[in-house]
Motif scaffolding. Sequence first.
Motif, PDB file in Angstrom:
ATOM      1  N   LEU A 137       0.997  -1.163  -0.008  1.00 40.63           N
ATOM      2  CA  LEU A 137      -0.032   0.001  -0.139  1.00 40.63           C
ATOM      3  C   LEU A 137       0.944   1.290   0.134  1.00 40.63           C
ATOM      4  O   LEU A 137       1.615   1.428   0.929  1.00 40.63           O
ATOM      5  CB  LEU A 137      -0.869   0.177   1.269  1.00 40.63           C
ATOM      6  CG  LEU A 137      -1.913  -1.056   1.574  1.00 40.63           C
ATOM      7  CD1 LEU A 137      -2.384  -1.082   2.667  1.00 40.63           C
ATOM      8  CD2 LEU A 137      -2.760  -1.265   0.193  1.00 40.63           C
ATOM      9  N   ARG A 138       0.623   2.132  -1.058  1.00 42.25           N
ATOM     10  CA  ARG A 138       1.486   3.273  -1.078  1.00 42.25           C
ATOM     11  C   ARG A 138       0.506   4.490  -1.370  1.00 42.25           C
ATOM     12  O   ARG A 138      -0.535   4.296  -2.195  1.00 42.25           O
ATOM     13  CB  ARG A 138       2.358   3.228  -2.514  1.00 42.25           C
ATOM     14  CG  ARG A 138       3.568   2.083  -1.980  1.00 42.25           C
ATOM     15  CD  ARG A 138       4.568   2.264  -3.479  1.00 42.25           C
ATOM     16  NE  ARG A 138       5.698   1.202  -2.982  1.00 42.25           N
ATOM     17  CZ  ARG A 138       5.396   0.005  -3.686  1.00 42.25           C
ATOM     18  NH1 ARG A 138       4.369  -0.201  -4.373  1.00 42.25           N
ATOM     19  NH2 ARG A 138       6.324  -0.718  -3.064  1.00 42.25           N
ATOM     20  N   GLU A 139       0.954   5.506  -0.806  1.00 45.19           N
ATOM     21  CA  GLU A 139       0.114   6.912  -0.777  1.00 45.19           C
ATOM     22  C   GLU A 139      -0.182   7.275  -2.187  1.00 45.19           C
ATOM     23  O   GLU A 139       0.854   7.123  -3.063  1.00 45.19           O
ATOM     24  CB  GLU A 139       0.797   8.110   0.176  1.00 45.19           C
ATOM     25  CG  GLU A 139      -0.466   8.985   0.335  1.00 45.19           C
ATOM     26  CD  GLU A 139       0.322  10.162   1.252  1.00 45.19           C
ATOM     27  OE1 GLU A 139       0.003  11.268   1.105  1.00 45.19           O
ATOM     28  OE2 GLU A 139       0.876   9.687   2.220  1.00 45.19           O
ATOM     29  N   ALA A 140      -1.488   7.461  -2.767  1.00 41.10           N
ATOM     30  CA  ALA A 140      -1.830   8.215  -3.928  1.00 41.10           C
ATOM     31  C   ALA A 140      -1.308   6.971  -5.035  1.00 41.10           C
ATOM     32  O   ALA A 140      -1.323   7.285  -6.097  1.00 41.10           O
ATOM     33  CB  ALA A 140      -1.076   9.279  -4.201  1.00 41.10           C
ATOM     34  N   GLN A 141      -1.429   5.668  -4.562  1.00 43.02           N
ATOM     35  CA  GLN A 141      -1.335   4.484  -5.883  1.00 43.02           C
ATOM     36  C   GLN A 141      -2.302   3.696  -5.415  1.00 43.02           C
ATOM     37  O   GLN A 141      -2.575   3.223  -4.197  1.00 43.02           O
ATOM     38  CB  GLN A 141       0.241   3.929  -5.675  1.00 43.02           C
ATOM     39  CG  GLN A 141       1.316   5.130  -6.281  1.00 43.02           C
ATOM     40  CD  GLN A 141       2.541   4.365  -6.435  1.00 43.02           C
ATOM     41  OE1 GLN A 141       2.848   3.157  -5.987  1.00 43.02           O
ATOM     42  NE2 GLN A 141       3.535   5.190  -6.171  1.00 43.02           N
ATOM     43  N   ASP A 142      -2.471   2.749  -6.373  1.00 44.21           N
ATOM     44  CA  ASP A 142      -3.359   1.596  -6.138  1.00 44.21           C
ATOM     45  C   ASP A 142      -2.661   0.531  -5.558  1.00 44.21           C
ATOM     46  O   ASP A 142      -1.284   0.396  -5.693  1.00 44.21           O
ATOM     47  CB  ASP A 142      -3.900   1.022  -7.535  1.00 44.21           C
ATOM     48  CG  ASP A 142      -4.762   1.930  -8.539  1.00 44.21           C
ATOM     49  OD1 ASP A 142      -5.468   2.589  -7.851  1.00 44.21           O
ATOM     50  OD2 ASP A 142      -4.855   1.921  -9.727  1.00 44.21           O
TER      51      ASP A 142
END
Length: 153
Positions: free
Chosen positions: A104-109
């Motif tokens: 899980l990465r911020e602003a990414q799917d």
Amino acid sequence: MRFESTHFGSIAVDESSIIEFPEGLPGFEDRRRFLALEHPQASGLIFLQSLEQPDLCFLALPVQMSRPGYQLYLTPEDRELLDLPVDRQPVIGRDVAALAILSLREAQDPTVNLRSPVVIHLGTHRAVQAIRPDEVYQVAEVVVQRAAEALCS
């Protein structure tokens, strides 16, 4: 026994539910004992909590939830390490469980590692992160919509 987890507090651990990685995980070779914890509000989300390092915990999903029709492949060496027959591929749900590590990465799917699933022998609880020798699946595949909806509910 009881274990103090950084993320979950005090956890009661049944010795028979401990997952043993004989060779550890890539990058964490000295961490060999884990516990699989299910998320109570997100069906299918699994936390792989290290029993040797209280702050080490991986998020995972069953491979078939993240990619319906997923085809598992284990090398003969991985099958031998898991004490599985070396003359045939194991069957997910019958012989093994297969989990994809979630990123899980911020602003990414959200993505999952389908090229190197965590494979757990259901009978012995021995496990390995099985690195596929081919490129059928990738290390960072976007989670399909059905799985993403389950994560967000």
